[in-house]
Design an enzyme around this catalytic site. Structure first.
Site, mmCIF file in Angstrom:
data_model
loop_
_atom_site.group_PDB
_atom_site.id
_atom_site.type_symbol
_atom_site.label_atom_id
_atom_site.label_comp_id
_atom_site.label_asym_id
_atom_site.label_seq_id
_atom_site.Cartn_x
_atom_site.Cartn_y
_atom_site.Cartn_z
ATOM 1 C CB CYS A 24 38.908 18.059 49.027
ATOM 2 S SG CYS A 24 37.706 18.287 47.751
ATOM 3 N N GLY A 56 46.483 17.973 43.951
ATOM 4 C CA GLY A 56 45.518 17.578 44.973
ATOM 5 C C GLY A 56 44.126 18.082 44.665
ATOM 6 C CB CYS A 57 41.054 17.649 46.619
ATOM 7 S SG CYS A 57 39.300 17.975 46.570
ATOM 8 N N GLY A 58 41.780 20.398 45.638
ATOM 9 C CA GLY A 58 41.376 21.766 45.292
ATOM 10 C C GLY A 58 41.893 22.214 43.952
ATOM 11 C CB VAL A 61 37.939 19.862 41.488
ATOM 12 C CG1 VAL A 61 37.938 18.401 41.868
ATOM 13 C CG2 VAL A 61 38.105 20.726 42.700
#
Length: 118
Positions: A24, A56-58, A61
């Site tokens: 990300c 985690g990021c992906g 979000v």
């Protein structure tokens, strides 16, 4: 057909923020303090909550986007996340999507975010 257009726009949006697969590229200037202990008097009220754990990021979000869509405009989501990157990812995501980040607290390895739907 509207759902396909929405999905395509969502995919385009995430293509823009990912510089390489599974990495990300959010960036945001954050204060250097470690946060404050959560104080019930100072935290906003909320209508929904989600403990994202160490997503985690992906994944974080993308799941958050889907959950925020279920809220009415003006409602607040309390998000708990233990991923080390959440402290940077969530404020950047709010800024890019237009949702208001009302309050952030960090307790140890946990981040708590109060996000108001636009």
């Amino acid at each position: 057909m509207a759902n396909v257009d929405l999905l395509n726009r969502s995919i385009d949006y995430f293509d823009l923020i990912w510089s390489t697969p599974n990495v990300c590229s959010f960036s945001v200037a954050l204060p250097t303090d470690k946060g404050v202990a959560m104080n019930r008097e100072s935290t906003p009220s909320y209508q929904a909550e989600w403990d994202a754990g160490d997503l985690g990021c992906g994944e974080l979000v993308m799941d958050l986007m889907m959950r925020m869509r279920k809220l009415e405009p003006g409602q607040v989501m309390r998000l708990a996340a233990s991923d080390p990157g959440a402290g940077a990812d969530i404020p950047a995501w709010c800024k890019m999507t237009g949702h208001a980040l009302l309050h952030t607290v960090r307790e140890g390895d946990n981040h708590f975010f109060f996000i108001q739907r636009k």
